[in-house]
Design a protein around this motif. Structure first.
Motif, PDB file in Angstrom:
ATOM      1  N   CYS A 381     -41.881  83.319 -44.587  1.00 57.01           N
ATOM      2  CA  CYS A 381     -41.118  82.314 -43.843  1.00 57.01           C
ATOM      3  C   CYS A 381     -39.898  81.857 -44.631  1.00 57.01           C
ATOM      4  O   CYS A 381     -38.790  81.742 -44.080  1.00 57.01           O
ATOM      5  N   VAL A 382     -40.088  81.592 -45.916  1.00 52.94           N
ATOM      6  CA  VAL A 382     -38.986  81.129 -46.747  1.00 52.94           C
ATOM      7  C   VAL A 382     -37.932  82.225 -46.908  1.00 52.94           C
ATOM      8  O   VAL A 382     -36.725  81.972 -46.804  1.00 52.94           O
ATOM      9  N   SER A 383     -38.357  83.462 -47.157  1.00 53.53           N
ATOM     10  CA  SER A 383     -37.417  84.562 -47.369  1.00 53.53           C
ATOM     11  C   SER A 383     -36.582  84.824 -46.123  1.00 53.53           C
ATOM     12  O   SER A 383     -35.349  84.977 -46.196  1.00 53.53           O
ATOM     13  N   LEU A 384     -37.234  84.872 -44.962  1.00 52.97           N
ATOM     14  CA  LEU A 384     -36.496  85.163 -43.729  1.00 52.97           C
ATOM     15  C   LEU A 384     -35.543  84.021 -43.386  1.00 52.97           C
ATOM     16  O   LEU A 384     -34.381  84.263 -43.022  1.00 52.97           O
ATOM     17  N   ALA A 385     -36.007  82.784 -43.498  1.00 52.75           N
ATOM     18  CA  ALA A 385     -35.145  81.645 -43.192  1.00 52.75           C
ATOM     19  C   ALA A 385     -33.952  81.584 -44.148  1.00 52.75           C
ATOM     20  O   ALA A 385     -32.822  81.294 -43.734  1.00 52.75           O
ATOM     21  N   THR A 386     -34.199  81.860 -45.426  1.00 55.16           N
ATOM     22  CA  THR A 386     -33.105  81.862 -46.402  1.00 55.16           C
ATOM     23  C   THR A 386     -32.100  82.961 -46.087  1.00 55.16           C
ATOM     24  O   THR A 386     -30.873  82.744 -46.136  1.00 55.16           O
ATOM     25  N   ALA A 387     -32.600  84.155 -45.754  1.00 53.23           N
ATOM     26  CA  ALA A 387     -31.703  85.276 -45.443  1.00 53.23           C
ATOM     27  C   ALA A 387     -30.832  84.959 -44.240  1.00 53.23           C
ATOM     28  O   ALA A 387     -29.607  85.182 -44.260  1.00 53.23           O
ATOM     29  N   VAL A 388     -31.431  84.446 -43.174  1.00 55.71           N
ATOM     30  CA  VAL A 388     -30.662  84.140 -41.961  1.00 55.71           C
ATOM     31  C   VAL A 388     -29.614  83.068 -42.248  1.00 55.71           C
ATOM     32  O   VAL A 388     -28.453  83.173 -41.816  1.00 55.71           O
ATOM     33  N   THR A 389     -29.999  82.048 -42.997  1.00 56.85           N
ATOM     34  CA  THR A 389     -29.064  80.955 -43.294  1.00 56.85           C
ATOM     35  C   THR A 389     -27.904  81.438 -44.158  1.00 56.85           C
ATOM     36  O   THR A 389     -26.736  81.121 -43.903  1.00 56.85           O
ATOM     37  N   VAL A 390     -28.210  82.207 -45.197  1.00 55.12           N
ATOM     38  CA  VAL A 390     -27.163  82.688 -46.101  1.00 55.12           C
ATOM     39  C   VAL A 390     -26.256  83.682 -45.386  1.00 55.12           C
ATOM     40  O   VAL A 390     -25.030  83.686 -45.593  1.00 55.12           O
ATOM     41  N   LEU A 391     -26.815  84.528 -44.526  1.00 58.19           N
ATOM     42  CA  LEU A 391     -25.985  85.455 -43.754  1.00 58.19           C
ATOM     43  C   LEU A 391     -25.046  84.696 -42.823  1.00 58.19           C
ATOM     44  O   LEU A 391     -23.876  85.074 -42.650  1.00 58.19           O
ATOM     45  N   GLY A 392     -25.548  83.627 -42.207  1.00 58.49           N
ATOM     46  CA  GLY A 392     -24.685  82.818 -41.353  1.00 58.49           C
ATOM     47  C   GLY A 392     -23.541  82.191 -42.131  1.00 58.49           C
ATOM     48  O   GLY A 392     -22.388  82.200 -41.686  1.00 58.49           O
ATOM     49  N   ALA A 393     -23.848  81.648 -43.313  1.00 65.22           N
ATOM     50  CA  ALA A 393     -22.796  81.070 -44.156  1.00 65.22           C
ATOM     51  C   ALA A 393     -21.796  82.138 -44.586  1.00 65.22           C
ATOM     52  O   ALA A 393     -20.584  81.892 -44.632  1.00 65.22           O
ATOM     53  N   GLY A 409     -36.089  75.868 -47.624  1.00 68.01           N
ATOM     54  CA  GLY A 409     -37.131  76.570 -46.886  1.00 68.01           C
ATOM     55  C   GLY A 409     -38.523  76.182 -47.337  1.00 68.01           C
ATOM     56  O   GLY A 409     -39.447  76.053 -46.514  1.00 68.01           O
ATOM     57  N   VAL A 410     -38.714  75.981 -48.633  1.00 74.82           N
ATOM     58  CA  VAL A 410     -40.012  75.543 -49.155  1.00 74.82           C
ATOM     59  C   VAL A 410     -40.391  74.179 -48.590  1.00 74.82           C
ATOM     60  O   VAL A 410     -41.533  73.939 -48.188  1.00 74.82           O
ATOM     61  N   PHE A 411     -39.421  73.262 -48.542  1.00 77.06           N
ATOM     62  CA  PHE A 411     -39.683  71.958 -47.951  1.00 77.06           C
ATOM     63  C   PHE A 411     -40.095  72.097 -46.486  1.00 77.06           C
ATOM     64  O   PHE A 411     -41.051  71.470 -46.023  1.00 77.06           O
ATOM     65  N   GLY A 412     -39.359  72.910 -45.727  1.00 74.88           N
ATOM     66  CA  GLY A 412     -39.673  73.074 -44.320  1.00 74.88           C
ATOM     67  C   GLY A 412     -41.055  73.634 -44.096  1.00 74.88           C
ATOM     68  O   GLY A 412     -41.807  73.152 -43.232  1.00 74.88           O
ATOM     69  N   VAL A 413     -41.428  74.648 -44.866  1.00 73.01           N
ATOM     70  CA  VAL A 413     -42.758  75.245 -44.751  1.00 73.01           C
ATOM     71  C   VAL A 413     -43.834  74.235 -45.122  1.00 73.01           C
ATOM     72  O   VAL A 413     -44.872  74.123 -44.454  1.00 73.01           O
ATOM     73  N   GLY A 414     -43.598  73.484 -46.200  1.00 69.65           N
ATOM     74  CA  GLY A 414     -44.595  72.506 -46.631  1.00 69.65           C
ATOM     75  C   GLY A 414     -44.814  71.410 -45.609  1.00 69.65           C
ATOM     76  O   GLY A 414     -45.959  71.065 -45.284  1.00 69.65           O
TER      77      GLY A 414
END
Length: 478
Positions: A381-393, A409-414
């Motif tokens: 979850c963290v890896s995919l969310a980070t990838a999508v966000t960084v690609l958007g930026a 992403g860690v905060f969101g998952v937690g």
């Protein structure tokens, strides 16, 4: 499980992030020592420039190449664990194949998608349009690189994790202010980038949390996990692969029509579906009663890692290629203003890949170990969310910190996991006041660390970039 332990997932994950940062500092020591050597070489070049009266442009190119090469290797060594650590820890890929995979993904990201961020850093923070004919523009960018390298080296030496993207933004602003005046700095762009630094961890946290809720409700807690995994995971992976393939195709040919784009993206998407179905069936054959989540998610986690490696290359190559393109333009090696050539992007990508391959193994081993890794589900979850966000930026040409986005992403998952647990057993909502206060303090400290990191980095690197610019201009006699 006691009610006190059930809601500590986020605190444990944040603790793992802290442990990973400590491990990162130790693993980064070889690169740090190399950075000290680079600063010594650059100092010698500047002194030689001042004493010999040599052509400042050629020495600027030499100093810029040396500093940019080290910065690229530092980026590759420092951030590889964000991409590869979860996959190695989950057993989705071996160490050496994983390093090669992330290095190649980073090069591809740099070449195909690194232009927007590179061009923003080259000409979007300081207005260089009417000033490119003189030597001050390349000198200012050399000074910006030196300021960023000095701060990264010092911060690493004292154990303070900082962002390369934040460092280079501050360095360019400070050096540009000295070289061309405060009016040349585009303060609106700086403000926009600062807002994005705050927003991207929130975006990644929301995406990661939503993805975790989907996996928990539809797969992990399903009465028949095998049937649920066959229903949900193959389409999820197929959608990931198909959308990412379409994104890559558009990067290669921006004029492609929609029907051929869909047809070309559909093939790898179907392959992702078939691969995931095969993996789920194999795990079901080994553990028919209750298959583990980690083996079920291996294909998805592996694809997310490739996407994150690509995103990392796309965003962070600008820290190298943007300033370096201005330095090379001063000698006529780069023809157009505001356009970063593919060769410069490739060079930056190769420097990042070299850092990944030469220095990444030790750090990935530390971060991917059982002490510091997230479990496979949360890591995905963290890896995919980070990838999508960084690609958007990256598509918007905005430099961001991959690590800070991942912490979001860690905060969101937690938070999502704790919400799900409370939803399942509302009687566990009540916590002693001391325990609730402790958790607030733990989480607040991580938010404060992220905030302070970028609030402090930009003024410090701006000051260092300004000081380095004064030194470089003096040495060049400009």
């Amino acid at each position: 499980m006691s009610r006190h332990n059930r809601f500590r997932a986020l605190d444990k994950d944040l603790g793992r992030i802290g442990q990973a940062e400590v491990a990162q500092m130790h693993a980064f020591r070889p690169v740090w020592r190399l950075g000290l050597g680079v600063l010594a070489v650059v100092g010698a070049l500047l002194m030689g420039m001042a004493l010999s009266g040599a052509a400042p442009g050629l020495l600027a190119v030499g100093a810029g190449l040396v500093v940019a090469a080290w910065l690229g290797m530092a980026i590759g060594a420092n951030d590889v664990a964000n991409s590869l650590g979860p996959a190695v820890g989950a057993g989705a890929v071996g160490m050496v194949p994983g390093l090669v995979m992330v290095a190649l993904a980073g090069i591809a990201g740099a070449v195909l998608a690194g232009g927007a961020v590179s061009e923003r850093l080259a000409s979007g923070i300081v207005e260089l349009g009417p000033l490119t004919s003189g030597p001050r523009a390349p000198m200012a960018m050399v000074a910006a690189l030196i300021g960023a390298v000095v701060w990264i080296t010092l911060a690493t030496g004292i154990g303070l994790p900082v962002s390369t993207s934040h460092s280079i933004v501050g360095g360019i602003a400070g050096a540009g202010a000295v070289a061309f005046g405060l009016g040349a700095v585009t303060w609106g762009t700086l403000a926009m980038i600062a807002v994005v630094w705050v927003a991207t961890p929130l975006v990644a946290g929301s995406l990661a949390g939503a993805l975790l809720v989907l996996l928990r409700l539809k797969v992990v807690e399903a009465p028949d996990r095998i049937a649920a995994a066959l229903r949900w995971l193959p389409p999820l992976v197929g959608l990931m692969v198909g959308l990412f393939s379409a994104y890559l195709i558009v990067l290669v040919d921006r004029r492609i029509d929609l029907p051929p784009l869909v047809a070309l993206a559909l093939l790898p998407g179907v392959a992702g579906v078939l691969l995931t179905r095969r993996t789920v069936r194999q795990e079901a054959a080994r553990h028919p009663a209750r298959p583990g989540i980690k083996p079920l998610l291996r294909p998805a986690l592996l694809i997310a890692v490739v996407m994150l490696g690509f995103a990392h290359g796309a965003n962070d190559v600008g820290n190298v290629a943007g300033p370096l393109s201005v330095v090379l333009r001063g000698q006529g090696l780069v023809p157009a203003m505001g356009v970063v050539p593919v060769t410069v992007l490739l060079g930056g990508g190769l420097a990042i890949a070299a850092g990944t391959l030469l220095f990444g193994r030790r750090l990935v081993h530390m971060v991917g170990s059982g002490i510091t890794r997230l479990n496979a589900g949360r890591a995905f979850c963290v890896s995919l969310a980070t990838a999508v966000t960084v690609l958007g930026a990256s598509a918007l040409g905005l430099p961001v910190s991959t690590t800070h986005v991942a912490v979001g992403g860690v905060f969101g998952v937690g938070f999502a996991r704790e919400w799900l647990d409370r939803r399942r057993d509302r009687r566990s909502d009540a916590l002693p006041a001391a325990e609730a206060r402790r958790r607030i303090l733990v989480r607040r400290s991580h938010v404060a660390t992220i905030t302070v990191a970028w609030l402090v980095t930009v003024p410090i690197t701006g000051s260092l970039g300004a000081l380095a610019c004064l030194l470089v201009l003096w040495a060049a006699g400009v």
